[in-house]
Design a protein around this motif. Structure first.
Motif, PDB file in Angstrom:
ATOM      1  N   LYS A  71      -4.385  -7.473  -3.150  1.00 57.14           N
ATOM      2  CA  LYS A  71      -5.404  -8.027  -4.041  1.00 57.14           C
ATOM      3  C   LYS A  71      -6.047  -6.931  -4.893  1.00 57.14           C
ATOM      4  O   LYS A  71      -6.412  -7.167  -6.044  1.00 57.14           O
ATOM      5  CB  LYS A  71      -6.507  -8.722  -3.235  1.00 57.14           C
ATOM      6  N   SER A  72      -6.201  -5.762  -4.328  1.00 53.97           N
ATOM      7  CA  SER A  72      -6.881  -4.670  -5.024  1.00 53.97           C
ATOM      8  C   SER A  72      -6.015  -3.965  -6.057  1.00 53.97           C
ATOM      9  O   SER A  72      -6.516  -3.554  -7.103  1.00 53.97           O
ATOM     10  CB  SER A  72      -7.388  -3.637  -4.017  1.00 53.97           C
ATOM     11  N   ILE A  73      -4.718  -3.794  -5.756  1.00 55.52           N
ATOM     12  CA  ILE A  73      -3.919  -2.947  -6.651  1.00 55.52           C
ATOM     13  C   ILE A  73      -2.601  -3.547  -7.111  1.00 55.52           C
ATOM     14  O   ILE A  73      -2.031  -3.071  -8.098  1.00 55.52           O
ATOM     15  CB  ILE A  73      -3.677  -1.544  -6.045  1.00 55.52           C
ATOM     16  N   LYS A  74      -2.076  -4.563  -6.456  1.00 57.38           N
ATOM     17  CA  LYS A  74      -0.770  -5.124  -6.847  1.00 57.38           C
ATOM     18  C   LYS A  74      -0.834  -5.715  -8.247  1.00 57.38           C
ATOM     19  O   LYS A  74      -1.690  -6.540  -8.553  1.00 57.38           O
ATOM     20  CB  LYS A  74      -0.352  -6.205  -5.857  1.00 57.38           C
ATOM     21  N   ASP A  75       0.086  -5.288  -9.091  1.00 64.90           N
ATOM     22  CA  ASP A  75       0.205  -5.774 -10.469  1.00 64.90           C
ATOM     23  C   ASP A  75      -1.076  -5.590 -11.274  1.00 64.90           C
ATOM     24  O   ASP A  75      -1.285  -6.270 -12.270  1.00 64.90           O
ATOM     25  CB  ASP A  75       0.630  -7.252 -10.502  1.00 64.90           C
ATOM     26  N   LYS A  76      -1.917  -4.670 -10.850  1.00 63.72           N
ATOM     27  CA  LYS A  76      -3.172  -4.411 -11.548  1.00 63.72           C
ATOM     28  C   LYS A  76      -3.028  -3.136 -12.360  1.00 63.72           C
ATOM     29  O   LYS A  76      -2.385  -2.178 -11.935  1.00 63.72           O
ATOM     30  CB  LYS A  76      -4.328  -4.235 -10.551  1.00 63.72           C
ATOM     31  N   LYS A  77      -3.667  -3.150 -13.512  1.00 69.60           N
ATOM     32  CA  LYS A  77      -3.766  -1.920 -14.290  1.00 69.60           C
ATOM     33  C   LYS A  77      -4.989  -1.178 -13.782  1.00 69.60           C
ATOM     34  O   LYS A  77      -6.096  -1.708 -13.788  1.00 69.60           O
ATOM     35  CB  LYS A  77      -3.895  -2.227 -15.776  1.00 69.60           C
ATOM     36  N   ILE A  78      -4.774   0.011 -13.317  1.00 73.56           N
ATOM     37  CA  ILE A  78      -5.851   0.866 -12.857  1.00 73.56           C
ATOM     38  C   ILE A  78      -6.267   1.713 -14.049  1.00 73.56           C
ATOM     39  O   ILE A  78      -5.426   2.381 -14.655  1.00 73.56           O
ATOM     40  CB  ILE A  78      -5.400   1.757 -11.676  1.00 73.56           C
ATOM     41  N   ASP A  79      -7.559   1.670 -14.395  1.00 71.50           N
ATOM     42  CA  ASP A  79      -8.043   2.410 -15.563  1.00 71.50           C
ATOM     43  C   ASP A  79      -7.529   3.840 -15.545  1.00 71.50           C
ATOM     44  O   ASP A  79      -7.698   4.561 -14.570  1.00 71.50           O
ATOM     45  CB  ASP A  79      -9.576   2.433 -15.604  1.00 71.50           C
ATOM     46  N   GLY A  80      -6.914   4.207 -16.617  1.00 68.98           N
ATOM     47  CA  GLY A  80      -6.474   5.576 -16.785  1.00 68.98           C
ATOM     48  C   GLY A  80      -5.165   5.910 -16.108  1.00 68.98           C
ATOM     49  O   GLY A  80      -4.695   7.029 -16.193  1.00 68.98           O
ATOM     50  N   ILE A  81      -4.554   4.945 -15.406  1.00 66.89           N
ATOM     51  CA  ILE A  81      -3.328   5.276 -14.684  1.00 66.89           C
ATOM     52  C   ILE A  81      -2.150   4.440 -15.142  1.00 66.89           C
ATOM     53  O   ILE A  81      -1.130   4.950 -15.512  1.00 66.89           O
ATOM     54  CB  ILE A  81      -3.522   5.112 -13.159  1.00 66.89           C
ATOM     55  N   GLY A  82      -2.274   3.153 -15.096  1.00 66.72           N
ATOM     56  CA  GLY A  82      -1.171   2.264 -15.439  1.00 66.72           C
ATOM     57  C   GLY A  82      -1.116   1.112 -14.472  1.00 66.72           C
ATOM     58  O   GLY A  82      -2.047   0.868 -13.707  1.00 66.72           O
ATOM     59  N   LYS A  83      -0.015   0.393 -14.475  1.00 66.33           N
ATOM     60  CA  LYS A  83       0.146  -0.799 -13.644  1.00 66.33           C
ATOM     61  C   LYS A  83       0.909  -0.460 -12.371  1.00 66.33           C
ATOM     62  O   LYS A  83       1.973   0.152 -12.424  1.00 66.33           O
ATOM     63  CB  LYS A  83       0.889  -1.872 -14.433  1.00 66.33           C
ATOM     64  N   LEU A  84       0.354  -0.885 -11.230  1.00 67.50           N
ATOM     65  CA  LEU A  84       1.002  -0.659  -9.943  1.00 67.50           C
ATOM     66  C   LEU A  84       1.830  -1.881  -9.568  1.00 67.50           C
ATOM     67  O   LEU A  84       1.305  -2.971  -9.400  1.00 67.50           O
ATOM     68  CB  LEU A  84      -0.047  -0.397  -8.859  1.00 67.50           C
ATOM     69  N   ASN A  85       3.120  -1.688  -9.445  1.00 71.37           N
ATOM     70  CA  ASN A  85       4.032  -2.766  -9.072  1.00 71.37           C
ATOM     71  C   ASN A  85       4.377  -2.643  -7.590  1.00 71.37           C
ATOM     72  O   ASN A  85       4.801  -1.584  -7.131  1.00 71.37           O
ATOM     73  CB  ASN A  85       5.309  -2.680  -9.908  1.00 71.37           C
ATOM     74  N   TYR A  86       4.188  -3.735  -6.861  1.00 77.39           N
ATOM     75  CA  TYR A  86       4.460  -3.763  -5.422  1.00 77.39           C
ATOM     76  C   TYR A  86       5.961  -3.914  -5.215  1.00 77.39           C
ATOM     77  O   TYR A  86       6.562  -4.889  -5.646  1.00 77.39           O
ATOM     78  CB  TYR A  86       3.694  -4.919  -4.798  1.00 77.39           C
ATOM     79  N   LYS A  87       6.578  -2.945  -4.543  1.00 77.19           N
ATOM     80  CA  LYS A  87       8.022  -2.959  -4.361  1.00 77.19           C
ATOM     81  C   LYS A  87       8.433  -3.522  -3.010  1.00 77.19           C
ATOM     82  O   LYS A  87       9.325  -4.344  -2.934  1.00 77.19           O
ATOM     83  CB  LYS A  87       8.586  -1.553  -4.527  1.00 77.19           C
ATOM     84  N   SER A  88       7.790  -3.041  -1.910  1.00 75.60           N
ATOM     85  CA  SER A  88       8.264  -3.448  -0.591  1.00 75.60           C
ATOM     86  C   SER A  88       7.272  -3.034   0.496  1.00 75.60           C
ATOM     87  O   SER A  88       6.324  -2.303   0.239  1.00 75.60           O
ATOM     88  CB  SER A  88       9.620  -2.792  -0.296  1.00 75.60           C
ATOM     89  N   PHE A  89       7.545  -3.540   1.701  1.00 70.32           N
ATOM     90  CA  PHE A  89       6.847  -3.066   2.887  1.00 70.32           C
ATOM     91  C   PHE A  89       7.847  -3.008   4.025  1.00 70.32           C
ATOM     92  O   PHE A  89       8.888  -3.673   3.996  1.00 70.32           O
ATOM     93  CB  PHE A  89       5.641  -3.951   3.242  1.00 70.32           C
ATOM     94  N   GLU A  90       7.538  -2.196   5.011  1.00 70.65           N
ATOM     95  CA  GLU A  90       8.380  -2.109   6.207  1.00 70.65           C
ATOM     96  C   GLU A  90       7.563  -1.551   7.356  1.00 70.65           C
ATOM     97  O   GLU A  90       6.570  -0.852   7.139  1.00 70.65           O
ATOM     98  CB  GLU A  90       9.606  -1.239   5.959  1.00 70.65           C
ATOM     99  N   LEU A  91       7.984  -1.885   8.570  1.00 64.62           N
ATOM    100  CA  LEU A  91       7.374  -1.292   9.752  1.00 64.62           C
ATOM    101  C   LEU A  91       7.837   0.152   9.806  1.00 64.62           C
ATOM    102  O   LEU A  91       9.029   0.439   9.774  1.00 64.62           O
ATOM    103  CB  LEU A  91       7.791  -2.048  11.019  1.00 64.62           C
ATOM    104  N   ASN A  92       6.887   1.065   9.854  1.00 64.16           N
ATOM    105  CA  ASN A  92       7.201   2.483   9.788  1.00 64.16           C
ATOM    106  C   ASN A  92       7.134   3.140  11.170  1.00 64.16           C
ATOM    107  O   ASN A  92       7.985   3.936  11.518  1.00 64.16           O
ATOM    108  CB  ASN A  92       6.241   3.162   8.808  1.00 64.16           C
ATOM    109  N   ILE A  93       6.087   2.813  11.922  1.00 63.76           N
ATOM    110  CA  ILE A  93       5.870   3.411  13.241  1.00 63.76           C
ATOM    111  C   ILE A  93       5.354   2.336  14.179  1.00 63.76           C
ATOM    112  O   ILE A  93       4.511   1.527  13.801  1.00 63.76           O
ATOM    113  CB  ILE A  93       4.834   4.555  13.183  1.00 63.76           C
TER     114      ILE A  93
END
Length: 173
Positions: free
Chosen positions: A133-155
């Motif tokens: 909700k906070s960053i997916k597909d959002k334009k962050i001022d001064g940075i650009g658009k964050l595109n959500y690619k994937s998730f996985e269990l890491n540990i």
């Protein structure tokens, strides 16, 4: 990677030309996450009803405690949920030597003892949802658009789980 600065009605584009600027941009993303009141509650309150608590009075106090830009989690830190943010790779534009794309990883650490929360969800997935909700597909001022690619269990240990969320930050077109 071009940066957009908005001052009034005027737009200016800047570029991320060197790696030093990446730290500044990581802080901007962390602050965006800290502005999400439900995310802060999910990270701090470890009971089954975290969203029923009052808002965190000083969300910035969670920076480097529950939301980290220095990606170190000690093995003894198994009692609170945490996020760690880090850029994992970047590609430079050959034409102007600016960054073209960056990969952002969000590591979501949740103690196994805190997984169960009220409702039909589990804490790690509720935290991941608030990050989205906070960053997916959002334009962050001064940075650009964050595109959500994937998730996985890491540990997964006998005390802690960690999910890895991967975002890609594209150049301004």
């Amino acid at each position: 990677l071009k940066l957009l600065i908005v001052s009034g009605q005027e737009e200016k584009r800047m570029a991320i030309k060197n790696s030093e600027e990446l730290g500044t941009n990581l802080v901007i993303i962390a602050k965006r996450l800290l502005a999400n009141k439900d995310l802060c509650k999910l990270l701090v309150y470890d009971d089954a009803k975290p969203l029923n608590h009052e808002d965190i009075k000083d969300p910035m106090s969670l920076l480097e405690k529950n939301i980290r830009i220095v990606p170190k989690i000690n093995k003894n830190e198994t009692t609170e949920s945490r996020l760690a943010l880090l850029f994992t790779d970047g590609a430079k534009n050959k034409e102007n030597n600016e960054f073209k794309t960056l990969s952002l990883n969000v590591l979501v650490y949740v103690p196994l003892s805190s997984w169960i929360i009220e409702g039909d969800s589990l804490r790690p997935f509720s935290i991941m949802n608030e990050v989205e909700k906070s960053i997916k597909d959002k334009k962050i001022d001064g940075i650009g658009k964050l595109n959500y690619k994937s998730f996985e269990l890491n540990i997964l240990t006998d005390e802690m789980s960690c999910y890895l969320m991967t975002f890609e930050l594209d150049v301004y077109d």
